[in-house]
Each structure stands twice: as C-alpha cells, then as structure tokens.
Motif scaffolding. Structure first.
Motif, PDB file in Angstrom:
ATOM      1  N   LYS A  68       0.648  -1.331  -0.011  1.00 52.35           N
ATOM      2  CA  LYS A  68       0.064  -0.105  -0.082  1.00 52.35           C
ATOM      3  C   LYS A  68       0.953   1.172  -0.041  1.00 52.35           C
ATOM      4  N   GLU A 127      -5.093  -3.363  -6.437  1.00 53.75           N
ATOM      5  CA  GLU A 127      -5.638  -4.476  -7.039  1.00 53.75           C
ATOM      6  C   GLU A 127      -4.892  -4.811  -8.379  1.00 53.75           C
ATOM      7  N   ASP A 154      -6.971   2.087  -4.456  1.00 46.59           N
ATOM      8  CA  ASP A 154      -7.628   0.882  -4.323  1.00 46.59           C
ATOM      9  C   ASP A 154      -7.749   0.131  -5.625  1.00 46.59           C
ATOM     10  N   GLU A 155      -7.865   0.937  -6.674  1.00 47.33           N
ATOM     11  CA  GLU A 155      -8.039   0.304  -7.951  1.00 47.33           C
ATOM     12  C   GLU A 155      -6.414  -0.108  -8.304  1.00 47.33           C
TER      13      GLU A 155
END
Length: 180
Positions: free
Chosen positions: A50, A70, A66-67
């Motif tokens: 992160k 992933e 977040d995208e």
C-alpha cells in the motif's frame, strides 16, 4: 549462541526491486501516469504494498489507490519471480545456518501468498515460518508477525537475531525485543 534467525525478505534475502518496479510501472502505465526509474523504487519500498503504491502514485493520484493496488496484485503475481533472486552468498549462508541447526523464519511486509511463493521457490524447505502481510496483524514495524514467527520456531526472542536492511527492520527488531 543464538538458536534462530528472523529474516526480512526484500532487500535482505532477495533482490526483488526490478520485479516490484516493473509491476508498479505497469499499473502507472495503465492509468497514463508517469513511471519511475528503478532507482526511485529503492526509496518507495519497505512499508508494504500500500505504501509502495501511495509513493508511486503521489499525492495527486491517491484517489486511484484501491484500483491500482488491485491491479498491482494481479500484475506482480505474474512477475514476482521474473528477476527476483537471492543476493550473492545468501544461499550459502542459509545452508550454513541449516547445517548448524539454526531455526529460521521470514518476516516481511510483502503480501503473504507472494512471500510464500518466492521463499519456497528460492529457498525450498528451509524456513519454519513465513509471515507476510495479511489482515491477521499489522505490517512491520509492528512486532505481531515477529511474535508469530517466534512461536512457530518455538524460541524466545533472546535466542534470535532479526536480520533486515531498512529502518523498518531495525524498528521491528527493536519493538520485538523491548515491547513484549
């Protein structure tokens, strides 16, 4: 004499910077964002995926975090062993410790499944425990994953060394030793 060693993974046991940089740059490319030179990634790593992605995106693009995380997971899963390899002399060191019956574990901020894949591929049947980043406990320098590894090794903290390459690892070793 110490009975165990806890190792960080990236930057300590293995050189993975090229695969991490490639995978992160691929994510940035998908979003038409500027990519970074591999030398910049040396400053981005150490605090988990992160933080790596936050640093690579920069403040102006955190809304994509977040995208991008992933997408990174998908890309890195496919490329985590393209160029990642043990540092020179590391395999010999590990074998030497094994012959002396020193118990070993890996404590890393790399995602848990990927940590297992890399460690078991490059150092098969060597480590008592492999503790990667997962929801069970916070990332290093929080000492919880270190405590888990110590339990798996059935050793007390005073009987082990924590070996790493960054301030995060120094803090982890410090917290694990002094805050139990």
């Amino acid at each position: 004499m110490k009975k165990g060693c806890l190792f960080d993974l990236d930057g300590t046991l293995v050189n993975s910077i090229e695969d991490l940089a490639f995978s992160t740059n691929e994510v940035l490319k998908l979003h038409h964002l500027p990519m970074h030179d591999i030398s910049k990634y040396r400053m981005f790593v150490g605090n988990g995926v992160k933080k790596l992605m936050e640093r690579a995106l920069g403040q102006d693009h955190l809304h994509l975090l977040d995208e991008c995380l992933e997408e990174f997971q998908q890309i890195y899963r496919q490329h985590c062993l393209d160029h990642t390899c043990p540092y020179p002399g590391m395999k010999e060191l590990i074998e030497n410790l094994k012959t002396k019956e020193i118990k070993m574990a890996v404590v890393t901020n790399k995602p848990h499944a990927l940590a297992i894949e890399i460690v078991e591929t490059l150092f098969p049947d060597t480590f008592v425990a492999i503790c990667g980043q997962q929801e069970l406990y916070p990332v290093k320098p929080d000492p919880q994953s270190t405590y888990y590894a110590l339990m798996a090794m059935k050793l007390d903290k005073k009987d082990c060394l924590f070996i790493g390459d960054s301030q995060v690892d120094i803090d982890t070793g410090y917290f694990a030793v002094w805050i139990l």
